[in-house]
Scaffold this active site. Structure first.
Site, PDB file in Angstrom:
ATOM      1  N   ARG A  92      74.486  71.792  41.949  1.00  0.00           N
ATOM      2  CA  ARG A  92      75.312  70.671  42.404  1.00  0.00           C
ATOM      3  C   ARG A  92      74.738  70.068  43.692  1.00  0.00           C
ATOM      4  NH1 ARG A  92      78.700  74.946  40.879  1.00  0.00           N
ATOM      5  NH2 ARG A  92      80.132  74.477  39.161  1.00  0.00           N
ATOM      6  N   ASP A 127      82.382  69.745  48.194  1.00  0.00           N
ATOM      7  CA  ASP A 127      82.842  69.993  49.571  1.00  0.00           C
ATOM      8  C   ASP A 127      82.118  69.083  50.568  1.00  0.00           C
ATOM      9  OD1 ASP A 127      84.516  72.525  49.016  1.00  0.00           O
ATOM     10  OD2 ASP A 127      82.584  72.949  48.073  1.00  0.00           O
ATOM     11  N   THR A 153      89.073  78.482  39.971  1.00  0.00           N
ATOM     12  CA  THR A 153      90.222  79.387  39.950  1.00  0.00           C
ATOM     13  C   THR A 153      90.860  79.426  38.559  1.00  0.00           C
ATOM     14  OG1 THR A 153      90.667  79.157  42.304  1.00  0.00           O
ATOM     15  CG2 THR A 153      92.550  79.731  40.919  1.00  0.00           C
ATOM     16  N   HIS A 179      82.633  74.925  46.174  1.00  0.00           N
ATOM     17  CA  HIS A 179      82.559  74.672  44.724  1.00  0.00           C
ATOM     18  C   HIS A 179      81.065  74.651  44.397  1.00  0.00           C
ATOM     19  CE1 HIS A 179      83.221  73.326  40.705  1.00  0.00           C
ATOM     20  NE2 HIS A 179      82.542  72.223  40.901  1.00  0.00           N
TER      21      HIS A 179
HETATM   22  N1  LIG Z   1      84.213  68.984  41.040  1.00  0.00           N
HETATM   23  C1  LIG Z   1      84.019  69.407  39.809  1.00  0.00           C
HETATM   24  O1  LIG Z   1      84.500  70.475  39.428  1.00  0.00           O
HETATM   25  C2  LIG Z   1      83.212  68.586  38.877  1.00  0.00           C
HETATM   26  C3  LIG Z   1      82.478  67.565  39.379  1.00  0.00           C
HETATM   27  N2  LIG Z   1      81.709  66.804  38.571  1.00  0.00           N
HETATM   28  C4  LIG Z   1      80.965  65.748  39.226  1.00  0.00           C
HETATM   29  O2  LIG Z   1      81.589  64.490  38.975  1.00  0.00           O
HETATM   30  C5  LIG Z   1      80.625  63.452  39.118  1.00  0.00           C
HETATM   31  C6  LIG Z   1      80.686  62.527  37.926  1.00  0.00           C
HETATM   32  O3  LIG Z   1      80.175  63.175  36.781  1.00  0.00           O
HETATM   33  P1  LIG Z   1      80.081  62.386  35.393  1.00  0.00           P
HETATM   34  O4  LIG Z   1      81.329  61.653  35.145  1.00  0.00           O
HETATM   35  O5  LIG Z   1      79.577  63.336  34.385  1.00  0.00           O
HETATM   36  O6  LIG Z   1      78.933  61.329  35.726  1.00  0.00           O
HETATM   37  P2  LIG Z   1      78.634  59.968  34.931  1.00  0.00           P
HETATM   38  O7  LIG Z   1      77.229  59.617  35.247  1.00  0.00           O
HETATM   39  O8  LIG Z   1      79.071  60.082  33.511  1.00  0.00           O
HETATM   40  O9  LIG Z   1      79.628  58.926  35.632  1.00  0.00           O
HETATM   41  C7  LIG Z   1      79.440  58.430  36.912  1.00  0.00           C
HETATM   42  C8  LIG Z   1      79.978  57.017  36.939  1.00  0.00           C
HETATM   43  O10 LIG Z   1      79.888  56.548  38.299  1.00  0.00           O
HETATM   44  C9  LIG Z   1      79.601  55.159  38.185  1.00  0.00           C
HETATM   45  N3  LIG Z   1      79.138  54.649  39.468  1.00  0.00           N
HETATM   46  C10 LIG Z   1      77.935  54.820  40.062  1.00  0.00           C
HETATM   47  N4  LIG Z   1      77.909  54.151  41.235  1.00  0.00           N
HETATM   48  C11 LIG Z   1      79.122  53.576  41.393  1.00  0.00           C
HETATM   49  C12 LIG Z   1      79.701  52.739  42.397  1.00  0.00           C
HETATM   50  N5  LIG Z   1      79.024  52.378  43.494  1.00  0.00           N
HETATM   51  N6  LIG Z   1      80.960  52.305  42.219  1.00  0.00           N
HETATM   52  C13 LIG Z   1      81.672  52.634  41.096  1.00  0.00           C
HETATM   53  N7  LIG Z   1      81.158  53.396  40.106  1.00  0.00           N
HETATM   54  C14 LIG Z   1      79.911  53.874  40.262  1.00  0.00           C
HETATM   55  C15 LIG Z   1      78.573  55.082  37.073  1.00  0.00           C
HETATM   56  O11 LIG Z   1      78.423  53.762  36.556  1.00  0.00           O
HETATM   57  C16 LIG Z   1      79.178  56.046  36.063  1.00  0.00           C
HETATM   58  O12 LIG Z   1      80.047  55.388  35.161  1.00  0.00           O
HETATM   59  C17 LIG Z   1      79.282  64.189  39.298  1.00  0.00           C
HETATM   60  O13 LIG Z   1      79.008  64.268  40.671  1.00  0.00           O
HETATM   61  C18 LIG Z   1      79.551  65.560  38.730  1.00  0.00           C
HETATM   62  O14 LIG Z   1      78.721  66.579  39.216  1.00  0.00           O
HETATM   63  C19 LIG Z   1      81.669  66.993  37.223  1.00  0.00           C
HETATM   64  C20 LIG Z   1      82.425  67.983  36.660  1.00  0.00           C
HETATM   65  C21 LIG Z   1      83.214  68.896  37.434  1.00  0.00           C
HETATM   66  C1  LIG Z   2      80.032  70.343  37.036  1.00  0.00           C
HETATM   67  C2  LIG Z   2      80.933  71.164  37.832  1.00  0.00           C
HETATM   68  O1  LIG Z   2      80.956  71.103  39.034  1.00  0.00           O
HETATM   69  C3  LIG Z   2      81.781  72.121  37.136  1.00  0.00           C
HETATM   70  O2  LIG Z   2      82.100  71.959  35.953  1.00  0.00           O
HETATM   71  O3  LIG Z   2      82.171  73.114  37.783  1.00  0.00           O
END
Ligand SMILES: NC(=O)C1=CN([C@@H]2O[C@H](COP(=O)(O)OP(=O)(O)OC[C@H]3O[C@@H](n4cnc5c(N)ncnc54)[C@H](O)[C@@H]3O)[C@@H](O)[C@H]2O)C=CC1
Ligand SMILES: CC(=O)C(=O)O
Length: 314
Positions: A92, A127, A153, A179
């Site tokens: 990440r 984070d 969790t 995370h």
């Molecule tokens: N915290 C967690 O547990 C998790 C976090 N994530 C994170 O979530 C994020 C998104 O993942 P995905 O949806 O798979 O990525 P994705 O690539 O499918 O979607 C990202 C979206 O952001 C848009 N985007 C880019 N720049 C932008 C801007 N300036 N303004 C508005 N929209 C903009 C893109 O056009 C795209 O539609 C990643 O950082 C991923 O690692 C993913 C899964 C779990």
């Molecule tokens: C991609 C991510 O951060 C998760 O699924 O935990």
């Protein structure tokens, strides 16, 4: 009667943002969903598709697309942007340069246009981006939250539930820290109705609990899903919906989420996963636990890793 529509803006409607929108809609968590994405065609497509789905819900829900500037009336802004998918073998933390660059543009624009709601960050590295959003926004720390280790969790509770044949809601186990790779289960405070998890596990399975192996499975779980389908989306969508629900209902429920620390656990000026009580105004209090020496060392290591990456922010 409170007639004010609850408004959630989702910024970045890729895998995570679109799934979060669908979860919020199906769980009836808000009356208005506002979608924002640089991909104008696709975001409009999502809005129309979700409006079709909303027809099956009992209440009224408005779904619209907007530019990021139209944010002054938003209650919760969920950040799910990404600058591109991870490549196999990356962590990440490898997302930092791209996501931080996007967030550096979004947040000041929103603040200049009167945003005064709650930021909820899912974008990775969660984070570090949570800290960045807080720092750029100038908002009080209770108004900036990261989904943090709440997804981890729920993964831990599910794996334990499967092994023990006890509902996950009855398993009081949780993760703290980043995370990311330095997260850890807090076994010293984990139990099932007061019985230590290891005791229940031994009674149920006749085997000792391999706590390190389980922690590692949880840590790696997102990557396992990612290797199979190229993203994770439904778990984090559920996490986002649950955090929004607890904010809107002012539940005072404590979830393990990424909060800005100001002395808690001996840490300052960092965002990290800790148990925190959620109300209408965001984080109402951080619960400070007495950790074992080993857990303190793991927590401090997590803080160091997050801080080293905060130092890399543009
Ligand atoms: N915290 C967690 O547990 C998790 C976090 N994530 C994170 O979530 C994020 C998104 O993942 P995905 O949806 O798979 O990525 P994705 O690539 O499918 O979607 C990202 C979206 O952001 C848009 N985007 C880019 N720049 C932008 C801007 N300036 N303004 C508005 N929209 C903009 C893109 O056009 C795209 O539609 C990643 O950082 C991923 O690692 C993913 C899964 C779990
Ligand atoms: C991609 C991510 O951060 C998760 O699924 O935990």
């Amino acid at each position: 009667m409170n007639t004010k529509a609850r408004k959630v803006m989702i910024i970045g409607t890729g895998n995570v943002g679109a799934s979060a929108a669908y979860a919020l809609l199906n769980q009836n968590i808000c009356e208005e969903l506002i979608l924002v994405d640089v991909n104008a065609q696709r975001v409009e497509g999502h809005a129309q598709d979700l409006a079709d789905a909303a027809a099956f819900m009992p209440g009224m829900m408005t779904i619209s697309t907007r530019s990021i500037e139209a944010c002054a009336d938003v209650d919760i802004a969920v950040i799910t942007v990404s600058g591109g998918a991870l490549k196999p073998g990356q962590t990440r933390l490898d997302e930092l340069a791209n996501t931080a660059r996007i967030v550096k543009n979004i947040v000041p624009t929103m603040m200049a246009n009167g945003f005064n709601g709650i930021f909820l960050v899912a974008t990775n590295p969660c984070d570090i981006i949570t800290w960045q959003v807080w720092s750029l926004s100038g908002l009080p720390r209770n108004q900036v939250i990261g989904t943090g280790v709440w997804l981890d969790t729920t993964r831990l509770r599910r794996l334990l539930a499967q092994a023990l044949d006890i509902g996950a809601q009855s398993i009081d186990a949780f993760i703290m820290g980043e995370h990311g790779d330095t997260q850890f289960p807090v076994w010293s405070h984990s139990s099932i109705y007061g019985s230590p998890i290891a005791d229940v596990y031994q009674q149920k399975t006749g085997q000792p609990l391999d706590a390190d192996a389980l922690a590692d499975r949880v840590r790696r779980h997102g990557f396992e899903i990612f290797a199979r389908k190229g993203c994770t989306e439904y778990g984090i969508a559920g996490t986002i919906a649950e955090i929004c629900r607890n904010i809107f209902t002012g539940s005072h429920r404590a979830l393990a989420i990424s909060c800005i620390l100001d002395g808690e656990y001996g840490a300052h000026d960092v965002a990290i996963g800790v148990p925190a009580v959620l109300t209408h105004s965001g984080v109402e209090q951080i619960i400070e636990l007495h950790l074992t020496e080993d857990e303190v060392a793991k927590f401090n290591h997590s803080v160091e890793v997050i801080k080293a990456n905060i130092a890399r922010l543009p």
